[in-house]
Design a protein around this motif. Structure first.
Motif: not given
Length: 312
Positions: A37, A277-278
Motif C-alpha cells: 500500500s 490504500i487497502k
C-alpha cells in the motif's frame, strides 16, 4: 503538477516548491506495515499533484514503528518515488538513534530529513546545545527544521530559529506549524540572513493566507491532495480569488480531518475509499471509527461531490 529538482542533497531541498504531502503509514488489518500500500499511496499522492513526500511524520504514526520498520517504510517510499524527493522524519530525543536513522535513509536516497526539537527544552541554551549535538553527529545532511510546539512541547522564538539557520547551513527548509502561523511566517521572511524555504502544516487549515505571507507550499496531509496542489498552483499563477474559492469548497472536510489522531483515522478511511490504500487501520493505540463517524464521512463526501459538480 508542480515539479522540483530530483537531485538528492541541498539541490532538492533548496528547490522545494509546491505540495509536499505528509504521507500516511499503511497497515494491514492485523496492524502490520503494508508495504504494497506504500506503493499505491505514493502513486496516488504524485498523481494528485505532490512534488515531494514527507514520511515518518507525526501523522505517519512514526512513534509506533520499530527502527527496522521505520527504515523499511522510508526505503519503500524512496523506491516508489522514482527520483522525486522524499524527506524522512527522524526526530528523536536520543541523538544516537536520530543519527543512525538519518545515515540509513540518506544512504538509501532520501533528499533530506526533518527534525523537531524534543520536548523538555526550556531555554535557548538547551535548544542550541541540542541542535549542535545533532549536527555534529549527522554531518552534512540537508534538514527541514520542524516548528510544531503543540506536538513537541518546545517553543522556538523567531530569533532562536534565525540563529539556528545561521549556525547550521544544513537547515534548508522550515516547516512552520506554530500558531498564529501567518505572523511567524512574516517575521521569518523579514529576517535578514540566509533565505530558507518555508512550508506549512497544521493540516493546511490556513493555506491561502499562508501563501499570501510568502510560503513555498504546504507540507500537509489531506485525503484530497489535489486541493492542496490546486490552491498552490492557482495562487502562484496570480489567481488568488480562485485559490480561496477552491480551498473553501473543501473546507468542511478539511476541518473534519483536523482533529489530531482521530482525524488521521478519518483521512485513512477516505484514502481507503479512494483506492489509495487497502486498509484504514491505525496501529494501536489509535482510534477506531464508529458507524456514526462513517455516516458523517458519507455526508461530508456527498456535500463535496455536489460542491465540485457546481463548480464545473
Amino acid at each position: 503538477m508542480t515539479s522540483i529538482s530530483s537531485k538528492s542533497g541541498y539541490g532538492a531541498l533548496d528547490a522545494l516548491r509546491g505540495l509536499c504531502v505528509v504521507a500516511q503509514t499503511p497497515f494491514d488489518a492485523e496492524g502490520a506495515v503494508d508495504l504494497k500500500s506504500v506503493d499505491t499511496l505514493a502513486e496516488f499522492y504524485f498523481k494528485h499533484g505532490a512534488a515531494a513526500l514527507t514520511v515518518l511524520g507525526v501523522a505517519g504514526e512514526a512513534p509506533k514503528l520499530t527502527q527496522d520498520e521505520s527504515l523499511a517504510v522510508a526505503e519503500r517510499y524512496i523506491r516508489a518515488a522514482q527520483g522525486r524527493p522524499i524527506i524522512v522524519g527522524v526526530s528523536n530525543a536520543g541523538v544516537a538513534q536520530l543519527a543512525e536513522l538519518t545515515a540509513q535513509v540518506m544512504d538509501r536516497g532520501a533528499a533530506g530529513v526533518m527534525i523537531a526539537p524534543p520536548g523538555g527544552l526550556k531555554t535557548e541554551e538547551e535548544l542550541f546545545s541540542y541542535f549542535a549535538a545533532v549536527f555534529k553527529r549527522i554531518g552534512d545532511v540537508p534538514v527541514v527544521l520542524q516548528d510544531f510546539p503543540f506536538s513537541t512541547g518546545t517553543w522556538m522564538s523567531v530569533a532562536s530559529m534565525l540563529t539556528l539557520i545561521e549556525r547550521h547551513p544544513q537547515i534548508r527548509v522550515i516547516k512552520e506549524e506554530d500558531l498564529p502561523s501567518i505572523t511567524k511566517i512574516t517575521r521569518l521572511r523579514a529576517g535578514t540572513g540566509r533565505r530558507v524555504g518555508i512550508l506549512t502544516g497544521n493540516n493546511a487549515m490556513f493555506l491561502p493566507l499562508e501563501m499570501g505571507r510568502g510560503i513555498d507550499g504546504p507540507m500537509a496531509g489531506f485525503s484530497h491532495p489535489e486541493m492542496l496542489s490546486g490552491v498552490y498552483e492557482l495562487y502562484t499563477a496570480g489567481r488568488v480569488q480562485e485559490a480561496h474559492e477552491l480551498f473553501d469548497t473543501y473546507l468542511p472536510l478539511l476541518s473534519y480531518e483536523n482533529q489530531s489522531q482521530w482525524g488521521v483515522a478519518v483521512r485513512k478511511e477516505i484514502l481507503r475509499r479512494r483506492g489509495a490504500i487497502k486498509s484504514a487501520v491505525m496501529r494501536s493505540p489509535g482510534p477506531v471509527l464508529t458507524p456514526t463517524d462513517h455516516a458523517e464521512i458519507d455526508f461530508l463526501l456527498s456535500r463535496l461531490d455536489r460542491a465540485l459538480a457546481a463548480r464545473r
